[in-house]
Design a protein around this motif. Sequence first.
Motif, PDB file in Angstrom:
ATOM      1  N   THR A  11       1.035  -1.322   0.021  1.00  0.00           N
ATOM      2  CA  THR A  11       0.013   0.104   0.012  1.00  0.00           C
ATOM      3  C   THR A  11       0.994   1.208   0.032  1.00  0.00           C
ATOM      4  OG1 THR A  11       0.011  -0.143   2.444  1.00  0.00           O
ATOM      5  CG2 THR A  11      -2.054  -1.086   1.097  1.00  0.00           C
ATOM      6  N   LEU A  12       0.321   2.348  -0.451  1.00  0.00           N
ATOM      7  CA  LEU A  12       0.917   3.635  -0.189  1.00  0.00           C
ATOM      8  C   LEU A  12       1.316   3.916   1.291  1.00  0.00           C
ATOM      9  CD1 LEU A  12      -0.669   6.128  -2.878  1.00  0.00           C
ATOM     10  CD2 LEU A  12       1.479   4.987  -2.875  1.00  0.00           C
ATOM     11  N   ARG A  13       2.238   4.637   1.337  1.00  0.00           N
ATOM     12  CA  ARG A  13       2.642   5.234   2.788  1.00  0.00           C
ATOM     13  C   ARG A  13       1.853   6.074   3.340  1.00  0.00           C
ATOM     14  NH1 ARG A  13       8.886   6.593   3.575  1.00  0.00           N
ATOM     15  NH2 ARG A  13       7.997   7.654   5.246  1.00  0.00           N
ATOM     16  N   ARG A  14       1.487   5.778   4.509  1.00  0.00           N
ATOM     17  CA  ARG A  14       0.190   6.683   5.310  1.00  0.00           C
ATOM     18  C   ARG A  14       0.302   8.231   4.901  1.00  0.00           C
ATOM     19  NH1 ARG A  14      -4.449   4.115   6.869  1.00  0.00           N
ATOM     20  NH2 ARG A  14      -3.922   1.756   6.844  1.00  0.00           N
ATOM     21  N   ALA A  15       1.781   8.454   5.000  1.00  0.00           N
ATOM     22  CA  ALA A  15       1.731  10.142   5.003  1.00  0.00           C
ATOM     23  C   ALA A  15       1.260  10.350   3.196  1.00  0.00           C
ATOM     24  CB  ALA A  15       3.289  10.382   5.007  1.00  0.00           C
ATOM     25  N   ILE A  16       1.281   9.631   2.237  1.00  0.00           N
ATOM     26  CA  ILE A  16       1.037  10.029   0.919  1.00  0.00           C
ATOM     27  C   ILE A  16      -0.533   9.826   0.727  1.00  0.00           C
ATOM     28  CG2 ILE A  16       1.424   9.252  -1.489  1.00  0.00           C
ATOM     29  CD1 ILE A  16       3.992   8.455  -0.760  1.00  0.00           C
ATOM     30  N   LEU A  17      -1.290  10.711   0.158  1.00  0.00           N
ATOM     31  CA  LEU A  17      -2.785  10.856  -0.313  1.00  0.00           C
ATOM     32  C   LEU A  17      -2.883   9.792  -1.195  1.00  0.00           C
ATOM     33  CD1 LEU A  17      -5.313  12.346  -0.122  1.00  0.00           C
ATOM     34  CD2 LEU A  17      -4.340  13.571  -2.035  1.00  0.00           C
TER      35      LEU A  17
END
Lengths: 87, 233
Positions: A11-17
């Motif tokens: 998954t995309l890192r949490r910080a990235i929208l």
Amino acid sequence: MKTYTAHIAVTLRRAILDVQGKAIEHALHSLHMPGLTNVRIGKHIELHVQAQDEESASSMIREACDKLLTNPVMEDYTFTLHEGVTA
Amino acid sequence: MNIGVVTFPGSNCDADARYASALTGNTVHALWHKDTSLPSSLDVIILPGGFSYGDYLRTGAIARFSTIMEEVVKFANGGGYVFGICNGFQILCESGLLPGALIRNENLSFVCKDVHLRIEKNDSPFTNVAQVGSVVRIPVAHGEGRFTAPAEVLASIEDNNQVLYRYSMPDGIITPEANPNGSLNNIAGITNIAGNVMGLMPHPERACEPLLGSSDGLHVFHSLAQQCKPKFA
């Protein structure tokens, strides 16, 4: 030597929208499912691992994820491993 | 000047890059992803736009492990000029030659149009014939061009003046409306810290003569030619 099946979730890192997740969340809400939130879109990778034991299988998966299967600048991953081959 | 243009399986701007390079008076070398060595005379390597390896897994993720990329990394580490355009930018980020990553556009659409770019600095081999603060009009064509980086990496990119181009309005003002893909800080193009490796999402090779609607992209090729001019001449 044993064969394991690995299921890797990227998954995309949490910080990235996560714009795909947001778009799907809006679609769910327009289908009157307001209780479903924080949609995250990712990739599922399934593969077989030949290894002596579960520990070495895990370390092979981590190496593959760190070198090729994911980009740590933008992605996180988790995986599960079980002995045997998924039909 | 000698410019090598790499073709990967799925590159589709390699011919345009060779054309623009030749148009500006350079000797052009067509390079292949399986090449194990580079012409010794090379001054510049261009990684062109396209969809190398079908963008499978992630954009640039597989091209980065091509045979020629070992040579490209050595060339860059030795101070050679490397220019990645669009998919080439993505490959440079995946290979670690440039910081950050390029991800799905914020509006989820493939964006294909002319954009305006403000040139942020000209003490660079890629922009030395341009004026700081001048604005060029160059096309973009990408679905995954949103520049992102962890906060501390973004801060170091800015602190080290690695941003070469930002998406801007025609008058050079930086606004959210001018940003076609949601890139952090309107970033369109960056260099590495040493300044010899540059990645740019828009396509200067597609804006190299008036017939194409703009010749604003020529400044990159002219700057490289200027940079590589024999110093004793």
